[in-house]
Design an enzyme around this catalytic site. Structure first.
Site, PDB file in Angstrom:
ATOM      1  CB  CYS A   1      -0.896  -0.049   1.237  1.00 49.36           C
ATOM      2  SG  CYS A   1      -1.698   1.492   1.694  1.00 49.36           S
TER       3      CYS A   1
ATOM      4  CB  CYS B   1       0.489   1.551   4.156  1.00 52.35           C
ATOM      5  SG  CYS B   1      -1.262   1.107   4.076  1.00 52.35           S
TER       6      CYS B   1
END
Length: 159
Positions: A57, A60
């Site tokens: 991600c 993230c």
């Protein structure tokens, strides 16, 4: 007869210990939604930030350094950060944790954990106040200064 009784007690104790052993995935403990709540309850009096993430991600990866700085800037009496990976590839997760030198506990989400918190996108942060109430539960990348201001306000509150 007495030795049979002792053998049965030992067998039951061994079975209970096996049943209570936490589930591990490639060295990481897997937690359900209710087990995450148990972690929050154990942290009574602290602000708790649960961060759902994955190694693949992009947002993230962008958020991770800010979380590490937050962990460094607060005492362990004030703030507990818990990382919860939704990765299926444990080697990729391990490399991610090492790459970002994650300085707080990281767990793997059991299938119900994300559902329990309504996670539909990552990163997703759940923040509990010092008195154990959900103060925020939202997906998306949060700017470090906004997250820091929010955590500051909760840390200053007395339980």
């Amino acid at each position: 007869m007495r030795s049979l009784y002792i053998a049965l007690v030992l067998l039951l104790c061994a079975s209970a210990a096996t049943a209570a052993a936490p589930e591990k995935k490639n060295g990481f403990t897997a937690l359900s939604g209710s087990e995450l709540v148990d972690k929050v309850i154990e942290a009574k009096g602290k602000v708790v930030l649960i961060n759902f993430f994955a190694s693949w991600c992009g947002p993230c990866r962008e958020e991770m350094p800010a979380l590490a700085r937050l962990r460094n800037d607060y005492t362990t009496d004030d703030l507990l950060i818990i990382g919860v990976s939704v990765d299926e590839d444990m080697e990729a997760m391990r490399a991610f944790v090492e790459e970002f030198a994650v300085n707080y506990p990281v767990f793997v989400a059991k299938p119900d954990a994300a559902r329990y918190y309504g996670v539909s996108a990552i990163p997703h942060n759940v923040v509990y106040s010092r008195n154990g109430e959900v103060a925020a539960n939202q997906p998306g990348l949060v700017a470090e200064e906004d997250l820091r201001a929010f955590i500051d306000s909760l840390v200053k509150q007395q339980p």
